[in-house]
Design an enzyme around this catalytic site. Structure first.
Site, PDB file in Angstrom:
ATOM      1  N   HIS A   1      69.580  -4.515  15.890  1.00  0.00           N
ATOM      2  CA  HIS A   1      70.239  -4.053  14.511  1.00  0.00           C
ATOM      3  C   HIS A   1      70.587  -2.408  14.508  1.00  0.00           C
ATOM      4  O   HIS A   1      69.714  -1.864  15.072  1.00  0.00           O
ATOM      5  CB  HIS A   1      69.536  -4.542  13.409  1.00  0.00           C
ATOM      6  CG  HIS A   1      68.236  -3.861  13.184  1.00  0.00           C
ATOM      7  ND1 HIS A   1      67.124  -3.990  13.706  1.00  0.00           N
ATOM      8  CD2 HIS A   1      67.876  -2.872  12.185  1.00  0.00           C
ATOM      9  CE1 HIS A   1      66.057  -3.478  13.442  1.00  0.00           C
ATOM     10  NE2 HIS A   1      66.383  -2.693  12.524  1.00  0.00           N
TER      11      HIS A   1
ATOM     12  N   ASP B   1      70.294  -0.022  11.053  1.00  0.00           N
ATOM     13  CA  ASP B   1      69.817   0.133   9.838  1.00  0.00           C
ATOM     14  C   ASP B   1      71.047   0.591   9.237  1.00  0.00           C
ATOM     15  O   ASP B   1      71.768   1.554   9.374  1.00  0.00           O
ATOM     16  CB  ASP B   1      68.811   1.299   9.837  1.00  0.00           C
ATOM     17  CG  ASP B   1      67.509   1.053  10.546  1.00  0.00           C
ATOM     18  OD1 ASP B   1      67.111  -0.251  10.504  1.00  0.00           O
ATOM     19  OD2 ASP B   1      66.604   1.894  10.719  1.00  0.00           O
TER      20      ASP B   1
ATOM     21  N   ARG C   1      58.182   4.914   7.871  1.00  0.00           N
ATOM     22  CA  ARG C   1      59.868   5.283   8.041  1.00  0.00           C
ATOM     23  C   ARG C   1      60.401   5.830   6.926  1.00  0.00           C
ATOM     24  O   ARG C   1      60.302   5.537   5.842  1.00  0.00           O
ATOM     25  CB  ARG C   1      60.592   4.047   8.253  1.00  0.00           C
ATOM     26  CG  ARG C   1      61.797   4.423   9.038  1.00  0.00           C
ATOM     27  CD  ARG C   1      62.603   2.925   9.301  1.00  0.00           C
ATOM     28  NE  ARG C   1      63.412   2.759   8.337  1.00  0.00           N
ATOM     29  CZ  ARG C   1      64.216   1.538   8.227  1.00  0.00           C
ATOM     30  NH1 ARG C   1      64.126   0.709   9.131  1.00  0.00           N
ATOM     31  NH2 ARG C   1      65.245   1.431   7.203  1.00  0.00           N
TER      32      ARG C   1
ATOM     33  N   HIS D   1      68.413  -0.761  17.370  1.00  0.00           N
ATOM     34  CA  HIS D   1      67.043  -0.790  17.907  1.00  0.00           C
ATOM     35  C   HIS D   1      66.195  -1.977  17.693  1.00  0.00           C
ATOM     36  O   HIS D   1      67.103  -2.868  16.900  1.00  0.00           O
ATOM     37  CB  HIS D   1      66.272   0.457  17.280  1.00  0.00           C
ATOM     38  CG  HIS D   1      66.256   0.569  15.651  1.00  0.00           C
ATOM     39  ND1 HIS D   1      67.207   0.940  15.006  1.00  0.00           N
ATOM     40  CD2 HIS D   1      65.257  -0.032  14.923  1.00  0.00           C
ATOM     41  CE1 HIS D   1      66.922   0.751  13.814  1.00  0.00           C
ATOM     42  NE2 HIS D   1      66.000   0.123  13.670  1.00  0.00           N
TER      43      HIS D   1
HETATM   44  C1  SIN Z   1      63.064  -0.723  12.321  1.00  0.00           C
HETATM   45  O1  SIN Z   1      62.890   0.237  11.627  1.00  0.00           O
HETATM   46  O2  SIN Z   1      63.631  -1.801  12.437  1.00  0.00           O
HETATM   47  C2  SIN Z   1      61.477  -1.058  12.680  1.00  0.00           C
HETATM   48  C3  SIN Z   1      61.223  -0.411  13.907  1.00  0.00           C
HETATM   49  C4  SIN Z   1      59.762  -0.452  14.419  1.00  0.00           C
HETATM   50  O3  SIN Z   1      59.064  -1.022  13.960  1.00  0.00           O
HETATM   51  O4  SIN Z   1      59.514  -0.214  15.743  1.00  0.00           O
END
Ligand code: SIN
Length: 275
Positions: free
Chosen positions: A95, A97, A265, A250
């Site tokens: 995906h 973000d 995050r 990612h």
């Molecule tokens: C995400 O922000 O999609 C998760 C990335 C991760 O936990 O490595």
């Protein structure tokens, strides 16, 4: 500060700096490396939640995530967590973000806080490399096309996460999202052409139904996730990754059942996208 490519088409490891102290020309060099390589990785960082927030503010604005749990002490930080007794992780499919926002977030600064003994890596795929390697006829076909993105099927009360053991942790289930973007965008800073559809949130092309859109969407997704467009980060204590949502997709690998993983995050504010 030294930059080492992580893979031919994606990712850079930056050594010799502490993000907590980065500003001015150093910060600008980190920005340019992130825009260009899609994701920049930093090891052995001493990065408290306060330093994480201060760094993101020096970079630009912070977008508060509408869905992930926030910490009481630091509401700017979204917690990406899988407990040892959970089976579903957050972000376990490819995906980009916030592509469901009309002005999508520029990217994220992700800090490893609790790691499983093995596994829990994150993959990125570079959408500039994906676009460049498309056949000429496909590039011509995509010219001028736009696509609709939403997160409602993922986060709604009857959405994907609600049917898993992550459902009770999430916020914002009543929110409605939706945005239309060019299928090929130009990076706002570098000008590079980037494929801007993703399996998580892109539903259909403008003027087509989901069913009509699916064959081409699936062809583009399969092409974009080819191994030569990807890079992988094995997290260690002190690892921080900064990625660009326009340049990359990612995926958080869910291969550590029985162990906890917690990441912090902060989402960085972006700008409207154009072809
Ligand atoms: C995400 O922000 O999609 C998760 C990335 C991760 O936990 O490595």
């Amino acid at each position: 500060m030294e930059q080492r490519a992580m893979a031919p088409g994606c990712g850079v490891e930056i050594v010799g700096i502490q993000l907590a102290e980065a500003e001015g020309e150093t910060l600008d060099a980190i920005r340019q490396a992130t825009y260009r390589h899609g994701v920049a990785v930093f090891r052995d960082q001493r990065f408290t939640p306060e330093q994480h927030i201060a760094f993101a503010r020096r970079w630009g604005g912070i977008d508060i995530n509408n869905y992930f749990p926030l910490t009481d002490a630091h509401p700017e930080i979204a917690v990406v967590r899988k407990a040892e007794n959970q089976t579903t992780n957050i972000g376990g499919g490819w995906h980009t973000d916030h592509s469901y926002d009309q002005v999508p977030a520029m990217g994220s600064v992700l800090v490893a806080r609790t790691l499983p003994p093995k596994g829990g890596d994150t993959l990125w795929a570079h959408m500039g490399a994906a676009y460049d390697s498309l056949p000429k006829e496909m590039k011509e076909r995509l010219e001028g096309m736009t696509a609709f993105h939403t997160a409602d099927h993922i986060y709604a009360p009857d959405g994907l996460y609600a049917q898993t053991d992550q459902g009770s942790e999430l916020r914002g289930q009543e929110m409605k999202t939706g945005a239309t973007h060019p299928v090929v965008i130009r990076h706002p800073q570098t000008g590079r052409k980037l494929l801007y559809v993703n399996p998580g949130f892109t539903i259909h092309f403008t003027g087509q139904t989901r069913e009509e859109s699916l064959p081409l969407l699936q062809e583009l997704f399969a092409h974009a996730m080819l191994p030569e467009h990807q890079c992988r980060v094995e997290w260690k204590d002190g690892t921080v990754a900064i990625w660009d949502n326009r340049t990359t997709w990612h995926l958080a690998v869910n291969d550590y059942h029985g162990h906890a993983r917690e990441m912090h995050r902060i989402t960085l504010t972006g700008e409207a996208l154009a072809a």
